[in-house]
Write a protein that holds these residues in place. Structure first.
Motif, PDB file in Angstrom:
ATOM      1  N   PRO A  88       0.806  -1.225   0.000  1.00 37.22           N
ATOM      2  CA  PRO A  88       0.000   0.000   0.000  1.00 37.22           C
ATOM      3  C   PRO A  88       0.836   1.271   0.000  1.00 37.22           C
ATOM      4  O   PRO A  88       0.326   2.351  -0.277  1.00 37.22           O
ATOM      5  CB  PRO A  88      -0.818  -0.119   1.292  1.00 37.22           C
ATOM      6  CG  PRO A  88      -0.023  -1.024   2.178  1.00 37.22           C
ATOM      7  CD  PRO A  88       0.654  -1.985   1.250  1.00 37.22           C
ATOM      8  N   ARG A  89       2.135   1.143   0.316  1.00 38.20           N
ATOM      9  CA  ARG A  89       3.034   2.294   0.294  1.00 38.20           C
ATOM     10  C   ARG A  89       4.403   1.827  -0.172  1.00 38.20           C
ATOM     11  O   ARG A  89       4.794   0.665   0.010  1.00 38.20           O
ATOM     12  CB  ARG A  89       3.164   2.939   1.670  1.00 38.20           C
ATOM     13  CG  ARG A  89       3.655   1.989   2.745  1.00 38.20           C
ATOM     14  CD  ARG A  89       3.920   2.694   4.060  1.00 38.20           C
ATOM     15  NE  ARG A  89       5.244   3.306   4.084  1.00 38.20           N
ATOM     16  CZ  ARG A  89       5.628   4.183   5.002  1.00 38.20           C
ATOM     17  NH1 ARG A  89       4.773   4.589   5.923  1.00 38.20           N
ATOM     18  NH2 ARG A  89       6.856   4.689   4.995  1.00 38.20           N
ATOM     19  N   ILE A  90       5.135   2.748  -0.793  1.00 39.12           N
ATOM     20  CA  ILE A  90       6.513   2.481  -1.217  1.00 39.12           C
ATOM     21  C   ILE A  90       7.374   3.640  -0.736  1.00 39.12           C
ATOM     22  O   ILE A  90       7.024   4.803  -0.914  1.00 39.12           O
ATOM     23  CB  ILE A  90       6.621   2.338  -2.750  1.00 39.12           C
ATOM     24  CG1 ILE A  90       5.814   1.128  -3.239  1.00 39.12           C
ATOM     25  CG2 ILE A  90       8.084   2.201  -3.186  1.00 39.12           C
ATOM     26  CD1 ILE A  90       5.727   1.026  -4.761  1.00 39.12           C
ATOM     27  N   ASP A  91       8.500   3.312  -0.111  1.00 41.05           N
ATOM     28  CA  ASP A  91       9.418   4.339   0.381  1.00 41.05           C
ATOM     29  C   ASP A  91      10.532   4.630  -0.611  1.00 41.05           C
ATOM     30  O   ASP A  91      10.956   5.782  -0.741  1.00 41.05           O
ATOM     31  CB  ASP A  91      10.039   3.889   1.713  1.00 41.05           C
ATOM     32  CG  ASP A  91       8.997   3.718   2.793  1.00 41.05           C
ATOM     33  OD1 ASP A  91       8.825   4.642   3.607  1.00 41.05           O
ATOM     34  OD2 ASP A  91       8.333   2.651   2.834  1.00 41.05           O
ATOM     35  N   LEU A  92      11.023   3.592  -1.274  1.00 43.25           N
ATOM     36  CA  LEU A  92      12.135   3.759  -2.207  1.00 43.25           C
ATOM     37  C   LEU A  92      11.849   3.022  -3.501  1.00 43.25           C
ATOM     38  O   LEU A  92      11.541   1.825  -3.490  1.00 43.25           O
ATOM     39  CB  LEU A  92      13.434   3.188  -1.614  1.00 43.25           C
ATOM     40  CG  LEU A  92      13.990   3.816  -0.340  1.00 43.25           C
ATOM     41  CD1 LEU A  92      15.197   3.014   0.151  1.00 43.25           C
ATOM     42  CD2 LEU A  92      14.368   5.266  -0.576  1.00 43.25           C
ATOM     43  N   LEU A  93      11.950   3.730  -4.608  1.00 40.45           N
ATOM     44  CA  LEU A  93      11.927   3.100  -5.918  1.00 40.45           C
ATOM     45  C   LEU A  93      13.285   3.351  -6.535  1.00 40.45           C
ATOM     46  O   LEU A  93      13.646   4.504  -6.802  1.00 40.45           O
ATOM     47  CB  LEU A  93      10.819   3.685  -6.794  1.00 40.45           C
ATOM     48  CG  LEU A  93      10.804   3.197  -8.243  1.00 40.45           C
ATOM     49  CD1 LEU A  93      10.646   1.684  -8.322  1.00 40.45           C
ATOM     50  CD2 LEU A  93       9.705   3.901  -9.045  1.00 40.45           C
ATOM     51  N   ILE A  94      14.036   2.282  -6.727  1.00 42.22           N
ATOM     52  CA  ILE A  94      15.398   2.414  -7.245  1.00 42.22           C
ATOM     53  C   ILE A  94      15.442   1.844  -8.657  1.00 42.22           C
ATOM     54  O   ILE A  94      15.389   0.630  -8.874  1.00 42.22           O
ATOM     55  CB  ILE A  94      16.410   1.726  -6.319  1.00 42.22           C
ATOM     56  CG1 ILE A  94      16.347   2.391  -4.932  1.00 42.22           C
ATOM     57  CG2 ILE A  94      17.818   1.808  -6.904  1.00 42.22           C
ATOM     58  CD1 ILE A  94      17.303   1.817  -3.916  1.00 42.22           C
ATOM     59  N   ASN A  95      15.506   2.749  -9.621  1.00 42.83           N
ATOM     60  CA  ASN A  95      15.532   2.398 -11.041  1.00 42.83           C
ATOM     61  C   ASN A  95      16.970   2.076 -11.438  1.00 42.83           C
ATOM     62  O   ASN A  95      17.699   2.926 -11.955  1.00 42.83           O
ATOM     63  CB  ASN A  95      14.983   3.562 -11.871  1.00 42.83           C
ATOM     64  CG  ASN A  95      13.520   3.816 -11.612  1.00 42.83           C
ATOM     65  OD1 ASN A  95      12.740   2.883 -11.409  1.00 42.83           O
ATOM     66  ND2 ASN A  95      13.111   5.081 -11.618  1.00 42.83           N
ATOM     67  N   ASN A  96      17.359   0.843 -11.192  1.00 35.85           N
ATOM     68  CA  ASN A  96      18.752   0.429 -11.347  1.00 35.85           C
ATOM     69  C   ASN A  96      19.011  -0.363 -12.631  1.00 35.85           C
ATOM     70  O   ASN A  96      20.087  -0.253 -13.209  1.00 35.85           O
ATOM     71  CB  ASN A  96      19.162  -0.416 -10.145  1.00 35.85           C
ATOM     72  CG  ASN A  96      20.407  -1.234 -10.404  1.00 35.85           C
ATOM     73  OD1 ASN A  96      21.529  -0.747 -10.308  1.00 35.85           O
ATOM     74  ND2 ASN A  96      20.220  -2.507 -10.756  1.00 35.85           N
ATOM     75  N   ALA A  97      18.069  -1.165 -13.068  1.00 36.96           N
ATOM     76  CA  ALA A  97      18.319  -2.099 -14.167  1.00 36.96           C
ATOM     77  C   ALA A  97      18.729  -1.364 -15.430  1.00 36.96           C
ATOM     78  O   ALA A  97      18.338  -0.219 -15.666  1.00 36.96           O
ATOM     79  CB  ALA A  97      17.073  -2.934 -14.437  1.00 36.96           C
ATOM     80  N   GLY A  98      19.507  -2.043 -16.257  1.00 34.81           N
ATOM     81  CA  GLY A  98      19.903  -1.420 -17.511  1.00 34.81           C
ATOM     82  C   GLY A  98      20.642  -2.374 -18.417  1.00 34.81           C
ATOM     83  O   GLY A  98      21.116  -3.432 -17.994  1.00 34.81           O
ATOM     84  N   VAL A  99      20.702  -1.999 -19.682  1.00 36.68           N
ATOM     85  CA  VAL A  99      21.513  -2.725 -20.658  1.00 36.68           C
ATOM     86  C   VAL A  99      22.489  -1.732 -21.265  1.00 36.68           C
ATOM     87  O   VAL A  99      22.242  -0.526 -21.299  1.00 36.68           O
ATOM     88  CB  VAL A  99      20.649  -3.386 -21.749  1.00 36.68           C
ATOM     89  CG1 VAL A  99      19.814  -4.504 -21.173  1.00 36.68           C
ATOM     90  CG2 VAL A  99      19.745  -2.355 -22.440  1.00 36.68           C
ATOM     91  N   MET A 100      23.607  -2.247 -21.749  1.00 38.25           N
ATOM     92  CA  MET A 100      24.690  -1.374 -22.205  1.00 38.25           C
ATOM     93  C   MET A 100      25.330  -1.927 -23.464  1.00 38.25           C
ATOM     94  O   MET A 100      25.665  -3.119 -23.530  1.00 38.25           O
ATOM     95  CB  MET A 100      25.739  -1.268 -21.091  1.00 38.25           C
ATOM     96  CG  MET A 100      26.975  -0.469 -21.415  1.00 38.25           C
ATOM     97  SD  MET A 100      28.113  -0.489 -19.988  1.00 38.25           S
ATOM     98  CE  MET A 100      29.474   0.472 -20.635  1.00 38.25           C
ATOM     99  N   TYR A 101      25.491  -1.047 -24.455  1.00 37.03           N
ATOM    100  CA  TYR A 101      26.227  -1.350 -25.681  1.00 37.03           C
ATOM    101  C   TYR A 101      25.670  -2.567 -26.431  1.00 37.03           C
ATOM    102  O   TYR A 101      26.421  -3.344 -27.022  1.00 37.03           O
ATOM    103  CB  TYR A 101      27.711  -1.581 -25.375  1.00 37.03           C
ATOM    104  CG  TYR A 101      28.442  -0.373 -24.854  1.00 37.03           C
ATOM    105  CD1 TYR A 101      27.867   0.894 -24.871  1.00 37.03           C
ATOM    106  CD2 TYR A 101      29.728  -0.500 -24.317  1.00 37.03           C
ATOM    107  CE1 TYR A 101      28.539   1.997 -24.376  1.00 37.03           C
ATOM    108  CE2 TYR A 101      30.409   0.605 -23.818  1.00 37.03           C
ATOM    109  CZ  TYR A 101      29.812   1.844 -23.850  1.00 37.03           C
ATOM    110  OH  TYR A 101      30.483   2.940 -23.364  1.00 37.03           O
ATOM    111  N   THR A 102      24.370  -2.751 -26.413  1.00 37.74           N
ATOM    112  CA  THR A 102      23.784  -3.886 -27.118  1.00 37.74           C
ATOM    113  C   THR A 102      23.783  -3.638 -28.624  1.00 37.74           C
ATOM    114  O   THR A 102      23.720  -2.494 -29.079  1.00 37.74           O
ATOM    115  CB  THR A 102      22.329  -4.098 -26.669  1.00 37.74           C
ATOM    116  OG1 THR A 102      21.598  -2.889 -26.852  1.00 37.74           O
ATOM    117  CG2 THR A 102      22.266  -4.511 -25.210  1.00 37.74           C
ATOM    118  N   PRO A 103      23.824  -4.699 -29.421  1.00 35.90           N
ATOM    119  CA  PRO A 103      23.591  -4.533 -30.860  1.00 35.90           C
ATOM    120  C   PRO A 103      22.198  -3.950 -31.078  1.00 35.90           C
ATOM    121  O   PRO A 103      21.353  -4.002 -30.184  1.00 35.90           O
ATOM    122  CB  PRO A 103      23.691  -5.971 -31.393  1.00 35.90           C
ATOM    123  CG  PRO A 103      24.418  -6.740 -30.340  1.00 35.90           C
ATOM    124  CD  PRO A 103      24.063  -6.100 -29.038  1.00 35.90           C
TER     125      PRO A 103
END
Length: 303
Positions: A88-103
């Motif tokens: 019902p509540r969120i204190d931290l949303l950490i947008n960490n995921a990622g991709v790098m240098y993909t074709p």
């Protein structure tokens, strides 16, 4: 704060709920592990649920796993619905995921993979969850960028999906620049609410799986030189953790390593490129991102 900011400086997180994307390995795993060690209820939001479960088994504390593929807006919407039902509540949303240098690849929705995953997926997820953060004093949205936001980086509105011209490095630079522009524009829109802040961070040069798409010709040199110029994932996660938990953090700040070139070192506030502060481009990117994702934030336009 005097001295070097370390894991020991993370305040008590008991009673707080933290969502960490891409938390089954590398920086995300270390971020989740340290938050859980301080008592947070941590959700590992990951594309591969089985890998997420194995990661969760290695973390001591209150840890759950949520399926999330940022390269699919359907998956983002489904994950957001699951998270809303569970928390019902969120204190931290950490947008960490990622991709790098993909074709050159496209997401399920036809977006260039690096822009679609690193920026648009997180933009949509944040918008779909933000009303669970807004009522929570001290809540934060932390988005992980990169020093790559300075390298061949621009927002190519005339070719956002890089269909006419594709460069692995340029596409990554655009996505990471977008992460910062999103953070700065989000902070301006959050400011009138006075509860939630948006902050950015970057890990410097961290030795993680993110470099697995480095072109073949560079892979051997990178492998040999990595131990000399990179830091371990637990150090690379510290800027994110400081941005997420340090009581002294101010919305709109950007944290990175303190060493030469921001490659290694303990976290401190750092500067981003002049281009990242272009307000007209930030606002245009926001509008385009809403159009592409179909997600509208429960916020007014920034003053």
């Amino acid at each position: 704060m005097s001295g070097n900011w370390t894991e020991q400086h993370i305040p008590d997180q008991r009673g707080r709920v933290a969502i960490v994307t891409g938390a089954n390995t590398g920086l995300g795993f270390e971020t989740a592990r340290m938050l859980a060690a301080r008592g947070a209820a941590v959700v590992l939001a990951v594309r591969d649920v089985e890998k997420g479960r194995r990661a969760a088994a290695r973390i001591t504390g209150d840890v759950t796993v949520q399926a999330l593929d940022l390269a699919s807006l359907d998956s983002v919407r489904s994950a957001a619905a699951d998270l809303r039902a569970a928390h019902p509540r969120i204190d931290l949303l950490i947008n960490n995921a990622g991709v790098m240098y993909t074709p050159r690849q496209a997401t399920a929705d036809g977006f260039e993979l690096q822009f679609g995953t690193n920026h648009l997926g997180h933009f949509a997820l944040t918008g779909l969850l933000l009303d669970l953060l807004l009522p929570v004093p001290g809540s934060r949205v932390v988005t992980v960028s990169s020093t790559g936001h300075r390298i061949r980086a621009a927002i190519h509105f005339d070719d956002l999906q890089r269909e006419r011209s594709y460069s692995r490095v340029g596409a990554y630079g655009q996505a990471k620049l977008a992460n910062l522009m999103f953070t700065y524009e989000l902070q301006r829109r959050l400011a009138p609410h006075g509860t939630t802040v948006a902050v950015a961070a970057h890990p410097g040069a961290s030795n993680t799986e993110l470099t697995r798409n480095v072109p073949t010709a560079l892979r051997t040199p990178v492998t040999w030189l990595a131990p000399l110029f990179t830091q371990k994932a637990e150090m690379g996660a510290l800027p994110t953790l400081r941005a997420a938990t340090d009581p002294a953090v101010v919305g709109g700040q950007y944290y990175g390593p303190s060493g030469w070139g921001e490659i290694r070192g303990y976290p401190k506030p750092v500067a981003s490129s002049p281009d990242s502060h272009d307000r007209a481009t930030q606002q245009r990117l926001w509008t385009v991102s809403e159009e592409l994702t179909g997600v509208t934030f429960p916020l007014g336009r920034a003053a």
